[in-house]
Write a protein that holds these residues in place. Sequence first.
Motif, PDB file in Angstrom:
ATOM      1  N   GLY A 153       0.815  -1.214   0.000  1.00 34.38           N
ATOM      2  CA  GLY A 153       0.000   0.000   0.000  1.00 34.38           C
ATOM      3  C   GLY A 153       0.847   1.262   0.000  1.00 34.38           C
ATOM      4  O   GLY A 153       0.532   2.243  -0.680  1.00 34.38           O
ATOM      5  N   THR A 154       1.954   1.248   0.759  1.00 32.65           N
ATOM      6  CA  THR A 154       2.841   2.409   0.798  1.00 32.65           C
ATOM      7  C   THR A 154       3.499   2.650  -0.552  1.00 32.65           C
ATOM      8  O   THR A 154       3.583   3.786  -1.030  1.00 32.65           O
ATOM      9  N   LEU A 155       3.963   1.569  -1.190  1.00 36.76           N
ATOM     10  CA  LEU A 155       4.589   1.720  -2.495  1.00 36.76           C
ATOM     11  C   LEU A 155       3.572   2.096  -3.571  1.00 36.76           C
ATOM     12  O   LEU A 155       3.911   2.787  -4.535  1.00 36.76           O
ATOM     13  N   ASP A 156       2.332   1.635  -3.404  1.00 33.17           N
ATOM     14  CA  ASP A 156       1.297   2.018  -4.369  1.00 33.17           C
ATOM     15  C   ASP A 156       1.022   3.516  -4.327  1.00 33.17           C
ATOM     16  O   ASP A 156       0.558   4.096  -5.321  1.00 33.17           O
ATOM     17  N   PHE A 193      -9.178   0.169 -13.677  1.00 33.70           N
ATOM     18  CA  PHE A 193      -9.276  -0.417 -12.337  1.00 33.70           C
ATOM     19  C   PHE A 193      -7.890  -0.383 -11.684  1.00 33.70           C
ATOM     20  O   PHE A 193      -6.856  -0.266 -12.354  1.00 33.70           O
ATOM     21  N   HIS A 194      -7.897  -0.488 -10.363  1.00 35.68           N
ATOM     22  CA  HIS A 194      -6.655  -0.421  -9.595  1.00 35.68           C
ATOM     23  C   HIS A 194      -5.954  -1.775  -9.576  1.00 35.68           C
ATOM     24  O   HIS A 194      -6.613  -2.818  -9.441  1.00 35.68           O
ATOM     25  N   ILE A 195      -4.640  -1.760  -9.731  1.00 38.67           N
ATOM     26  CA  ILE A 195      -3.840  -2.978  -9.690  1.00 38.67           C
ATOM     27  C   ILE A 195      -2.994  -2.967  -8.424  1.00 38.67           C
ATOM     28  O   ILE A 195      -2.022  -2.205  -8.340  1.00 38.67           O
ATOM     29  N   PRO A 196      -3.343  -3.760  -7.415  1.00 37.30           N
ATOM     30  CA  PRO A 196      -2.516  -3.800  -6.207  1.00 37.30           C
ATOM     31  C   PRO A 196      -1.115  -4.304  -6.523  1.00 37.30           C
ATOM     32  O   PRO A 196      -0.942  -5.284  -7.252  1.00 37.30           O
ATOM     33  N   GLY A 197      -0.119  -3.626  -6.000  1.00 39.45           N
ATOM     34  CA  GLY A 197       1.259  -4.035  -6.225  1.00 39.45           C
ATOM     35  C   GLY A 197       1.926  -3.383  -7.415  1.00 39.45           C
ATOM     36  O   GLY A 197       3.127  -3.594  -7.637  1.00 39.45           O
ATOM     37  N   PHE A 198       1.182  -2.568  -8.161  1.00 40.87           N
ATOM     38  CA  PHE A 198       1.798  -1.894  -9.307  1.00 40.87           C
ATOM     39  C   PHE A 198       2.866  -0.910  -8.844  1.00 40.87           C
ATOM     40  O   PHE A 198       3.864  -0.691  -9.527  1.00 40.87           O
ATOM     41  N   GLY A 199       2.660  -0.341  -7.650  1.00 44.45           N
ATOM     42  CA  GLY A 199       3.660   0.565  -7.087  1.00 44.45           C
ATOM     43  C   GLY A 199       4.959  -0.149  -6.773  1.00 44.45           C
ATOM     44  O   GLY A 199       6.041   0.445  -6.859  1.00 44.45           O
ATOM     45  N   VAL A 200       4.879  -1.435  -6.396  1.00 45.38           N
ATOM     46  CA  VAL A 200       6.090  -2.218  -6.140  1.00 45.38           C
ATOM     47  C   VAL A 200       6.899  -2.365  -7.418  1.00 45.38           C
ATOM     48  O   VAL A 200       8.128  -2.199  -7.429  1.00 45.38           O
ATOM     49  N   ILE A 201       6.185  -2.682  -8.512  1.00 51.37           N
ATOM     50  CA  ILE A 201       6.858  -2.815  -9.809  1.00 51.37           C
ATOM     51  C   ILE A 201       7.488  -1.492 -10.222  1.00 51.37           C
ATOM     52  O   ILE A 201       8.614  -1.448 -10.719  1.00 51.37           O
ATOM     53  N   LEU A 202       6.763  -0.396  -9.990  1.00 52.20           N
ATOM     54  CA  LEU A 202       7.289   0.926 -10.338  1.00 52.20           C
ATOM     55  C   LEU A 202       8.535   1.248  -9.524  1.00 52.20           C
ATOM     56  O   LEU A 202       9.536   1.736 -10.064  1.00 52.20           O
ATOM     57  N   ALA A 203       8.481   0.972  -8.203  1.00 47.93           N
ATOM     58  CA  ALA A 203       9.626   1.265  -7.343  1.00 47.93           C
ATOM     59  C   ALA A 203      10.848   0.448  -7.747  1.00 47.93           C
ATOM     60  O   ALA A 203      11.970   0.964  -7.823  1.00 47.93           O
ATOM     61  N   LEU A 204      10.636  -0.851  -8.017  1.00 46.46           N
ATOM     62  CA  LEU A 204      11.749  -1.702  -8.442  1.00 46.46           C
ATOM     63  C   LEU A 204      12.323  -1.230  -9.770  1.00 46.46           C
ATOM     64  O   LEU A 204      13.549  -1.240  -9.972  1.00 46.46           O
TER      65      LEU A 204
END
Length: 213
Positions: free
Chosen positions: A27-30, A48-59
């Motif tokens: 949630g924080t990375l999203d 629609f929202h994709i949970p974990g997309f922020g993780v992919i972006l951060a990596l």
Amino acid sequence: MKRYFITGLLIWVPLGITLWVISVLVGTLDDLLFLLPRRYQPTEWLGFHIPGFGVILALSIVLSTGLLTANILGQRLVTMWEEILARIPVVKSIYGSVKQVSDTLFSGSGQAFRKALLVRFPHQDAWTIAFLTGSPSGEVASHLGEEHVSVYVPTTPNPTSGYFVLVPKRDTFELEMSVDDALKYVISMGVVAPSPKAAELRLQSGDEHNRKG
């Protein structure tokens, strides 16, 4: 019934806490998605929202940054960026301190948090687990006389807070347990003790490595 209930707790509590921690991190990375322009956010072009997309972006950002700064041109750009930050009064103090700590922790040649020690704390009749962070130098070392080491003593059950202590090296014992095992030991308040077999295997592997060397 009590035994069955406790058995169920032993299964669900670790799983629940693990899922909660992962959920908080994801949630924080999203939240990083809000740094993107609105038209580039996944919810806009997917609907629609994709949970974990922020993780992919951060990596992706971290890997891309490492790739770009691994060459001479990238290192020069980083140097120029650091010189600019060094001219900003408040930012230079914060950035400089954080960079020194991160360079020490993540450097492959550094010794910070590589060893677990047994030290006397908070008084001479008590012992606790600590992590070696280095050795004092300069003015601090000149006032200490004998050889000291710098250690971080974590608190229980939250190891992110603790105490920075300078202790005589003669009053410390280097432990064979790994840093991960030592952290588990601290967080569990001594309940989860490191396996003697694991320490024995590490000793054997260390002896074999020394013989090969």
